[in-house]
Design a protein around this motif. Structure first.
Motif, PDB file in Angstrom:
ATOM      1  N   LYS A   1       0.821  -1.207   0.000  1.00  0.00           N
ATOM      2  CA  LYS A   1       0.000   0.000   0.000  1.00  0.00           C
ATOM      3  C   LYS A   1       0.860   1.264   0.000  1.00  0.00           C
ATOM      4  O   LYS A   1       0.422   2.325  -0.405  1.00  0.00           O
ATOM      5  N   ASN A   2       2.075   1.163   0.431  1.00  0.00           N
ATOM      6  CA  ASN A   2       2.935   2.342   0.378  1.00  0.00           C
ATOM      7  C   ASN A   2       3.694   2.470  -0.942  1.00  0.00           C
ATOM      8  O   ASN A   2       4.612   3.251  -1.068  1.00  0.00           O
ATOM      9  N   VAL A   3       3.299   1.666  -1.877  1.00  0.00           N
ATOM     10  CA  VAL A   3       3.842   1.847  -3.224  1.00  0.00           C
ATOM     11  C   VAL A   3       2.742   2.497  -4.049  1.00  0.00           C
ATOM     12  O   VAL A   3       1.635   1.979  -4.160  1.00  0.00           O
ATOM     13  N   TYR A   4       3.052   3.687  -4.575  1.00  0.00           N
ATOM     14  CA  TYR A   4       2.009   4.484  -5.230  1.00  0.00           C
ATOM     15  C   TYR A   4       2.284   4.628  -6.707  1.00  0.00           C
ATOM     16  O   TYR A   4       3.397   4.410  -7.181  1.00  0.00           O
ATOM     17  N   GLN A   5       1.235   5.053  -7.383  1.00  0.00           N
ATOM     18  CA  GLN A   5       1.373   5.419  -8.793  1.00  0.00           C
ATOM     19  C   GLN A   5       1.476   6.939  -8.893  1.00  0.00           C
ATOM     20  O   GLN A   5       0.717   7.670  -8.280  1.00  0.00           O
ATOM     21  N   SER A   6       2.390   7.425  -9.724  1.00  0.00           N
ATOM     22  CA  SER A   6       2.620   8.864  -9.769  1.00  0.00           C
ATOM     23  C   SER A   6       1.398   9.625 -10.292  1.00  0.00           C
ATOM     24  O   SER A   6       1.056  10.685  -9.791  1.00  0.00           O
TER      25      SER A   6
ATOM     26  N   GLU B   1       5.866   4.637  -8.218  1.00  0.00           N
ATOM     27  CA  GLU B   1       6.187   4.098  -9.530  1.00  0.00           C
ATOM     28  C   GLU B   1       5.761   5.102 -10.596  1.00  0.00           C
ATOM     29  O   GLU B   1       4.646   5.597 -10.594  1.00  0.00           O
ATOM     30  N   SER B   2       6.668   5.348 -11.473  1.00  0.00           N
ATOM     31  CA  SER B   2       6.351   6.309 -12.540  1.00  0.00           C
ATOM     32  C   SER B   2       7.032   5.853 -13.809  1.00  0.00           C
ATOM     33  O   SER B   2       7.884   6.518 -14.369  1.00  0.00           O
ATOM     34  N   ILE B   3       6.664   4.674 -14.244  1.00  0.00           N
ATOM     35  CA  ILE B   3       7.371   4.141 -15.419  1.00  0.00           C
ATOM     36  C   ILE B   3       6.493   4.172 -16.656  1.00  0.00           C
ATOM     37  O   ILE B   3       6.775   3.567 -17.663  1.00  0.00           O
ATOM     38  N   GLY B   4       5.413   4.878 -16.599  1.00  0.00           N
ATOM     39  CA  GLY B   4       4.567   4.975 -17.788  1.00  0.00           C
ATOM     40  C   GLY B   4       3.117   4.875 -17.383  1.00  0.00           C
ATOM     41  O   GLY B   4       2.790   4.571 -16.230  1.00  0.00           O
ATOM     42  N   GLN B   5       2.249   5.246 -18.347  1.00  0.00           N
ATOM     43  CA  GLN B   5       0.829   5.244 -18.034  1.00  0.00           C
ATOM     44  C   GLN B   5       0.085   4.333 -18.998  1.00  0.00           C
ATOM     45  O   GLN B   5       0.531   4.103 -20.110  1.00  0.00           O
ATOM     46  N   GLY B   6      -1.051   3.910 -18.560  1.00  0.00           N
ATOM     47  CA  GLY B   6      -1.890   3.090 -19.410  1.00  0.00           C
ATOM     48  C   GLY B   6      -3.206   3.786 -19.648  1.00  0.00           C
ATOM     49  O   GLY B   6      -3.553   4.769 -18.991  1.00  0.00           O
TER      50      GLY B   6
END
Lengths: 186, 615, 304, 232, 396
Positions: free
Chosen positions: B407-412, B540-545
């Motif tokens: 839960k502490n891993v977020y999407q940018s 995490e900010s490695i791209g969007q969908g």
């Protein structure tokens, strides 16, 4: 220089006096007073050396600007006396009696701009061009490029492409332009 | 010798003396000296700097045509040559020189943006045929092509256009890192004119710009201090100048010919300068852009999403007289521009300025409408003549490494949106960001600001697979992030989110050696070089969908999809299978505002064409 | 010796003199070039020029006299040669050409004849530049002729003959027998006049390209010019030969002939290279001063 | 044309004296390259007095020999028509010494066989150049220096200078440069020699053959055909 | 050499009327008319003098120019400010750099960027101008004797001029049309070893200077031709606007380098030479002294100039340079005298009017026509050269 400008300004009602450099002044004087002033400058202010007579075509204002550039060998200063004359009726009083070389300038100006100097020696003779039948060639509305293209022969086989236009044709021929269209309509 | 000059003594010339008869004969002493004639003048080498015949390195040349512009004799033609392709950053044209015109002034060499055009010191070219004197240096082989000596651009400090970019005023890192105030100050009039003065008006950039903006033209407007004309040029291809002027990825600057040997022109800042000069007054805008009364037609268009693509499509459709309605899921217009980009880069009032004008030409917008739930796409099809969908990429993509579901891993994207909407944003003391793109930098710097607010210090690590040179983020973004105290560590690949006691304590990374091989994306790591980036939360900010939930199943069934779920469109941006649905923007081109705008524009044109086919 | 043998020798001599004249002018152009610091023309250039001129296709004419001008000039040159003893002394009788008693007068006449012919021809050309050149040329010639004739007269009195062969033969037998030493005043008058006769600077206003292009030959081209060039070559050698026979003891062998004519010609070049040219009235005045006075003195010395 | 000539013409046309004019000298119309029709009056227009005639070269070895001589003896007319003539003095002086190559300057066109057009030609000079050229005896050669003679050069847009020399007279050799160096000029002479030796230097005959066309072109630019009483 | 005997009474010769026509009836057959030029080896450049002769002497002379007219002033009006300088240099081929300097300086002055021209560039400009003067004098001084057919000096002089052109080639990249002085600065630093090679050449020129003095100024025939020929009386100077060496030879010391110093001339030590007689000899003599002085000046410049520096200041982009409305007159001292340019801008990217004022304008027309009356035709060429006429600067 300053005192001279003041002195002459009031005497000849100079306009648009511009001191371009320490030793160079340009000022407009009325057409009627011009030759008088040139004579005065020569005889009383020591501007004994005549440097240049020239003309600028201010076609927007319908004026020719004649310039009498005088030099004072003592103070090493130059005074440019400018006269605005009408472009349609370009006649100016001749000054050939003041200096021996002025008639050449007037002859040139007659040919190049079509300004007449009645009484000036050989003013109607051809100066640099021979058999010229177009408008005086230094006037702004004479288009030398057009004249050259019409008169002389260009070598064929040359064509240039504008990079931007060429890339547009090659890479994105369908580029839309809307705003332009809109603008044209209005 | 000197003495004689000084004294200026006049020799006595009147009396004719014997000396005057005899001295001249001294000249005969020369007869015993060897002649000074050059033995073989035909092969004599000219001086190293001599301006002889042209040579051109056609691989280096980008065909910008500056040489043609500076040539006062119209001696240079830009012509297509075989073997050189027209591509982004290269017009495919090469200078052809007419030696029936050239005067060997070498201004073309002095201004050459790439230094590819030079003069050799070869000077003999004799021919009986006058037609041969037109040639393309570098393409038509000449004997002097390999000569080294000759005229090159003079040094030092000899330039025909400014080499250094005019410095853009910015808030200092210390001032800006604790606030979301826009930190780029924008150019003043002098600065803008100075920067615009550097442009060589070649137009290479226009092709590269996705929207094909008239870049040299509007820069010329800056030079001439004619902002209204500049505005008109901008709006020909781009209805969001304020936004683009700030956050455009400026691909144009990468190919700028001035940039080959100096700093590229700040095309983006100049665009912003133009837009900034016009006050936020839609009346004024309408006046300048002649959009006061647009003739309406009876066709109606629906636009889904008010991102760059949607707004752009809406604007151009509006200009053509269509009645356009935009459906926006979120409470305010702008899409990713508003919800994905932090306001220190793009202040909201600037978004409003552009959006307000677009709305003012008669475009309608409906907020908080969720297609699919509030209204279906099919309904739109029924009510409107065509639909344009620019729905963007709003879903974050996960790395799917062990621990990434914590839960502490977020999407940018989520965090960025939350920052805008005012939703609570978790800010921990130590943050690790995965990703090296612009979005990653945005979140990095946004989090840094939030940390600053909360803790008074910055402790963010951003890590990327790519090494320093290849990081997809703009160079200045990385530099600015570092200035603000963020730690950008490139060339490390995340392997695991380390979780201890149900709490994130860090990110394990390996040194990344290479990213792509022949099979495509397949990173190679150096396992011996392992590091652990400590952090209490990972973003995490490695791209969007894309979120395609608004497409109902039956519609989806009619459409065609490519690999990895991409929607396939034809060249007119019509979805394959659904002629009434036009799609554009990030979902097609990937995340980029200027691509979105270009898509929107072209989509609008396609719709216009589509609807007028019958006529 | 039969007249035919004499004719044969004369033609051979003419051929030799023509080629020597051309070679000499080429040599001098090379020497002058060297003073200037360059190499100058190839030594065979005059012959090529001659062939080239013969190959010129266009032939314009301005009338009969225009044709005849170069012919007269050539006649003058050949005439000078015919009556000029090339070689003198014992054993050289066959190189005496057709010289006879009083040949000096004939030679001086032919010298003028060529010039007059040229003047007539050039005048017919209608070129004012030619006309001006002719005027100058004749004026200068007259001025040169006076001291020259006085000098020769002095020699005639000294040697009691007007035969060039006799004058030359009288100078044989040692350098001190040359007129140069036996009659220095007359020699000086003759040699100063020689400067004018050769027509080099400072007395070359006749053909001055800087002032008028280029004097009498302005209109001549092609073969005409070729004839003028070849007669010029002969005349130059002949003038030198004349002074050689008068003052420098004549020549007894071709080698001597070549050396002496070369040096005499060189003398005019030597002066010409370093002096500009006089205006025509200046040059006339110049000849009327020192050379004329010297000539008169020379006459006076031998008259009394 | 000056007043006198005009008057004379007017008088002539009223009477029937025109029939005294030789047929080839009669006024006639020729078609210029651009299609326009130009009147040519040979008596006034042809400076050389009459139309030049083709002068056929000799045959075989004789012509070869003469060509060799012509090539090795190039007499250049000393007419500095443009800026390129500033490089003629170096050419004839110690540094480059063109005399070595058989090149000499002649002060009169009658004695020259090569004409160096040293760059641009103003219309006023063109008139004199044509006259000089026509005065030169055949065979004659023209060397054109620099850009200006090829396609107008710097002065392509000038109202006073012609652009292409080959429209007004045949040209044998072009030398690129603005202005060409003396070395290039020497290379031009070498090339000219090659051309002459190979028998291709027939510009004079070319001029005679296409005389009307050349005249039409000349007439197009030279408005005032009245020649002052030059004499050279 | 007094030729009093041959000096006729000229009082009955016709003179020019006020309107410029001559009191000569050509149809009276008393006078002939011949033309000197344009095809003439003696004419400086390509111009013509129409002479009416009474015998060998001239009763009337008219200068005809325009054979080299290219319409420069019109062409420059069509060119950008930077493009103007390659065009301008061709205005006068004798001393081309002067034109470049004038146009560069006018452009800088009117755009107000004079201060941006670097120090180094100023020195290099001074050097280029002096080298140009030197090469002009190397042709001009012996050339005067050349007009009297003393060709040897000309040959030496042109050779040495060629050496200077070699230095020009090294420095500027071209032999004659250097296109070196560009608005904003110059186009190249001194190449390495330049000073040494220049010094070598100057040494040669020193030798030449001595030789030429012996050849020309101690030459009896030259004196007899030149002394007292084509005299410019002192009172003509202002009346005709005579400048430069022609004025200085008549005892009027006018030199722009001293009167209105430009570039680095105020830092150089020199004194313009003068003479009193105003005849051909004096003019040649003044020019010879100037040759000596120029060699000295070049040495001074090379000693004083800095080793390194910028060659061009930051100027506006060459393609879009615009200059606000204004006008100026910039002048310099060329080898022929005051050489100036009247330059008018109107706020666009091209000049409004460029007018070149060459000294030959006066010298070759008004002065020459006056002076030739009653001279022998043999002296026409010498007179022309002694006035240093340069036709291209008359007609441009």
């Amino acid at each position: 220089m300053k005192s001279l400008i003041e002195r002459v300004s009031t005497k000849y009602n100079l306009q648009e006096v511009v001191q371009q450099r320490d030793n160079l002044v340009f000022a407009y004087v009325d057409k009627e007073l011009a030759i008088d002033m040139v004579t005065y400058m020569r005889d009383y202010e020591g501007y004994a050396h005549f440097t240049l007579m020239s003309c600028v075509d201010w076609i927007e204002d319908g004026k020719f600007q004649l310039l009498y550039l005088l030099n004072n060998p003592e103070t090493k200063t130059e005074f440019g006396i400018k006269v605005a004359i009408d472009r349609d009726n370009a006649v100016m009083q001749s000054a050939h009696h003041l200096w021996e070389q002025i008639w050449t300038y007037q002859r040139e100006l007659k040919e190049a701009f079509g300004i007449d100097f009645p009484g000036s020696p050989r003013v109607d003779e051809d100066f640099v061009v021979e058999g010229w039948d177009d408008m005086p060639h230094m006037r702004r509305d004479f288009d030398t490029n057009k004249y050259a293209e019409e008169t002389y022969f260009m070598r064929e086989g040359r064509k240039s492409y504008d990079p931007a236009t060429y890339m547009r044709e090659k890479l994105y021929p369908k580029q839309p332009v809307t705003a332009k269209k809109n603008k044209d309509e209005q | 010798m000197k003495q004689q000059t000084r004294n200026n003594k006049r020799i006595n010339i009147i009396t004719m003396n014997i000396k005057d008869i005899l001295t001249p004969f001294t000249a005969w002493s020369k007869v015993v000296q060897d002649p000074v004639t050059i033995k073989d003048p035909l092969t004599r080498e000219a001086a190293p700097r001599y301006r002889g015949f042209h040579k051109n390195d056609i691989d280096m040349c980008i065909g910008c045509g500056t040489c043609e512009d500076i040539c006062e004799n119209q001696a240079i033609d830009m012509v297509p040559v075989e073997g050189v392709e027209t591509k982004s950053g290269d017009s495919g044209l090469r200078p052809r020189i007419d030696y029936g015109r050239c005067c060997w002034c070498a201004l073309c060499v002095d201004i050459c943006t790439t230094n590819s055009l030079n003069l050799t010191n070869e000077y003999t070219w004799v021919d009986a045929d006058p037609e041969v004197f037109i040639y393309t240096p570098g393409v038509d082989k000449k004997s002097w092509d390999d000569k080294e000596d000759g005229w090159q651009k003079p040094v030092p400090n000899y330039h025909f256009y400014g080499q250094k970019r005019v410095h853009m005023g910015e808030l200092h890192a210390d001032e800006r890192k604790d606030s979301f105030i826009e930190f780029v100050k924008g150019y003043s009039k002098e600065q803008a004119e100075m920067e615009a003065d550097r442009c060589v008006s070649c137009g290479i950039c226009t092709a590269t710009c996705p929207a094909h903006m008239g870049i040299p033209e509007y820069i010329a407007a800056v030079r001439n201090d004619d902002m209204e004309e500049g505005m008109r040029i901008l709006y020909e291809t781009n209805p969001l100048p304020e936004i683009c002027g700030r956050i455009c990825t400026h691909k144009c600057e990468d190919v700028c010919s001035v940039g080959v040997n100096g700093d590229a022109l700040s095309i983006r800042w100049l665009k912003r300068y133009i837009a900034d000069q016009i006050p936020a007054d839609v009346e004024k805008y309408n006046e300048i852009l002649y959009t006061k009364d647009i003739k309406k037609n009876d066709k109606k268009i629906a636009v889904i999403g008010s991102g760059p693509a949607g707004l752009s499509a809406a604007y151009y459709l509006g200009l053509l007289g269509y009645s356009v309605t935009i459906f926006e899921k979120l409470p305010e217009a702008g899409g990713m521009m508003r919800y994905g980009i932090p306001s220190y880069r793009l202040p909201y009032d600037q978004i409003d300025k552009d959006v307000d004008y677009i709305l003012s030409i008669g475009v309608d917008i409906k907020y908080n409408v969720n297609i699919g739930t509030d209204i279906t796409l099919q309904q739109l099809n029924d009510d409107y003549d065509a639909v344009y969908a620019g729905t963007g990429l709003h879903l974050g993509r996960s790395t799917r490494i062990p621990g990434s579901d914590h839960k502490n891993v977020y999407q940018s994207v989520d965090l960025l949106r939350d920052i805008v909407t005012g939703a609570p944003v978790p800010v921990e003391k130590k943050i690790v960001v995965i990703g090296g793109g612009n979005v990653a930098m945005d979140i990095t710097r946004s989090m840094a600001r939030l940390q600053m607010e909360k803790y008074g210090e910055v402790n963010v690590i951003a890590t990327a697979l790519e090494d320093e040179e290849h990081m997809p983020a703009d160079r200045e973004e990385i530099v600015e992030a570092r200035e603000e105290g963020c730690d950008v560590i490139p060339a490390y690949g995340p392997q695991e989110v380390i979780i201890k006691d149900d709490k994130v304590i860090g990110l394990k990374v390996w040194k990344c050696l290479s990213i792509f091989d022949e099979t495509g994306f397949n990173p190679k790591f150096d396992e011996s070089d392992e590091r652990i980036f400590e952090g209490d939360m990972v973003i995490e900010s490695i791209g969007q969908g894309m979120d395609l939930s608004y497409l109902s199943e039956d519609i989806k069934a009619k459409m065609e999809f490519g690999p990895r779920g991409r929607i396939l469109v034809n060249e007119d941006w019509q979805a394959k299978g659904l002629p009434w649905l036009f799609i554009g923007g990030d979902i097609i081109e990937g995340p980029d505002v200027i691509h979105g705008i270009a898509n929107g524009h072209r989509g609008a044109m396609s719709i216009d064409e589509f609807l007028n086919q019958g006529r | 010796m039969t007249i035919y043998a004499q004719l044969g020798y004369t033609f051979l001599g003419l051929f030799l003199v023509l080629n020597w004249g051309m070679l000499m002018s080429a040599t001098f152009r090379k020497i002058v070039a060297r003073v200037a610091g360059r190499h100058g023309i190839p030594i065979y250039q005059p012959w090529i020029d001659l062939v080239k001129n013969a190959g010129v296709r266009t032939t314009l004419s301005h009338g009969t006299m225009f044709y005849l001008g170069p012919v007269f000039r050539l006649t003058g040159a050949v005439g000078m040669f015919l009556f000029m003893p090339a070689l003198v002394g014992i054993g050289n009788e066959h190189w005496l050409n057709f010289s006879f008693q009083g040949d000096i007068i004939l030679i001086l006449y032919f010298q003028l004849f060529g010039m007059l012919g040229m003047a007539l021809g050039a005048g017919e050309g209608g070129q004012p530049h030619s006309a001006i050149g002719i005027g100058r040329g004749l004026a200068q010639h007259a001025a040169v002729e006076l001291p020259l004739t006085l000098g020769i007269l002095s020699l005639a009195i000294q040697y009691q003959t007007l035969s060039l062969v006799d004058i030359a033969n009288a100078q044989q037998g040692g350098i001190l027998n040359w007129t140069l030493f036996t009659n220095p005043v007359a020699s000086a008058a003759i040699m100063l006049a020689a400067l004018g006769a050769f027509g080099h600077s400072p007395f070359n206003l006749v053909k001055a390209p800087n002032e008028i292009p280029i004097g009498p030959p302005t209109e001549y081209h092609g073969s005409y010019l070729g004839i003028l060039m070849s007669s010029g070559a002969i005349i130059h050698v002949m003038e030198a030969a004349l002074f050689m026979n008068l003052v420098f003891g004549g020549a007894t062998s071709w080698i001597e002939f070549i050396i002496k004519t070369f040096l005499i010609y060189f003398y005019s070049i030597f002066v010409g290279v370093v002096f500009p040219r006089f205006r025509i009235e200046q040059s006339v005045v110049w000849f009327f001063k020192l050379p004329l006075v010297l000539g008169i003195i020379a006459i006076l010395i031998y008259s009394f | 044309m000056n007043e006198l000539l005009k008057k004379a013409e007017a008088n002539a046309s009223t009477k029937e004296e025109k029939s005294f004019v030789r047929p080839e000298d009669e006024e006639r119309e020729v078609i210029a390259p651009d299609g326009s029709i130009i009147k040519v009056n040979p008596i006034y227009d042809y400076f050389s007095g009459e139309k030049p005639s083709v002068e056929k070269p000799n045959k075989g070895v004789v012509e070869k020999f003469l060509n060799w001589a012509r090539a090795e003896s190039i007499w250049v007319l000393g007419f500095g028509t443009g800026c390129g003539s500033i490089e003629i003095p170096p050419l004839m002086t110690p540094r480059f010494d063109a005399f070595r190559f058989g090149v000499q300057m002649r002060p009169t066109p009658r004695q020259s066989n090569a004409f160096i057009i040293s760059g641009y030609l103003s219309v006023k000079t063109l008139k004199r150049v044509i006259r000089s050229y026509e005065q030169m005896p055949s065979p004659k050669y023209v060397i054109a220096l620099g850009s200006c003679t090829i396609n107008g050069g710097m002065y392509y847009d000038s109202y006073s200078t012609i652009n292409r020399l080959d429209k007004y007279m045949p040209v044998d050799v072009y030398i690129a440069g603005c202005m060409p160096r003396p070395e290039a000029l020497l290379a031009g002479f070498v090339k000219l020699k090659e051309i002459i030796k190979s028998g291709k230097g027939e510009g004079a005959n070319l001029y005679a053959e296409n005389f009307d066309e050349y005249k039409a072109n000349q007439k197009k630019v030279i408005k005032d055909w009245n020649m002052p009483d030059y004499n050279w | 050499m007094s030729n009093k005997f041959f000096q006729p009474d000229r009082s009955k010769y016709p003179s020019m009327k006020d309107d410029g026509t001559l009191d000569v009836d050509l149809s009276s057959q008393k006078y002939t008319k011949i033309w000197l030029g344009p095809n003439h080896p003696g004419v400086t450049g390509n111009m013509a003098v129409e002479m009416t002769l009474g015998g060998d002497e001239i009763v009337q002379a008219k200068t005809h120019v325009g054979y080299l007219h290219r319409g420069f002033e019109k062409l420059i009006e069509r060119r950008l400010f930077v493009q103007g300088f390659p065009t301008s240099i061709r205005m006068c081929v004798a001393e081309p750099d002067t034109n470049e300097y004038l146009i560069a300086r006018s452009t800088e002055e009117l755009s107000g960027l004079t201060d941006r021209v670097p120090e180094m560039a100023e020195w290099l400009r001074t050097l280029a101008l002096e080298m140009a003067r030197l090469q002009g004098l190397l042709r001009g001084v012996p050339g005067q004797a050349g007009t009297y057919s003393l060709g040897i000096g000309v040959q030496w002089g042109v050779y040495l001029r060629d050496l200077i052109l070699d230095r020009f080639e090294e420095l500027t990249g071209a032999r004659v049309y250097h296109m070196y002085i560009i608005p904003g600065g110059v186009r190249g630093l001194l190449p390495s070893g330049f000073k040494r090679r220049m010094e070598d050449n100057l040494t040669d020129i020193d030798d030449f200077i001595v030789r030429i003095r012996k050849l020309i100024f101690h030459n009896s025939v030259f004196k007899s031709r030149a002394v007292g020929s084509a005299v410019i009386p002192k009172e003509w100077i202002d009346k005709f606007g005579i400048v430069g060496t022609n004025a200085r030879a008549s005892g009027v010391k006018r030199d722009v380098r001293k009167d209105n110093p430009y570039l680095k001339y105020s830092e150089l030590d020199f004194d313009p030479p003068t003479a009193t007689d105003g005849d051909v000899y004096s003019r040649t003599w003044v020019r010879w002294q100037e040759l000596v002085q120029t060699v000295d000046l070049i040495r001074q410049i090379m000693a004083k100039m800095p080793e390194k520096g910028d060659i061009r200041g930051d100027m506006p982009n060459a393609l879009h340079w615009k200059i606000p409305k204004g006008e100026t007159y910039v002048k310099l001292e060329s080898g022929r005298g005051e050489y100036g340019m009247y330059y008018v801008t109107d706020g666009s990217s091209k000049p409004r009017r460029v007018n070149l004022r060459g000294p030959s304008y006066t010298h070759a027309i008004a002065v020459l026509e006056k002076m030739l009356i009653n001279t022998n035709i043999a002296d026409v060429h010498a007179t022309m050269v002694s006035l240093q006429t340069c036709p291209p600067e008359i007609e441009r």
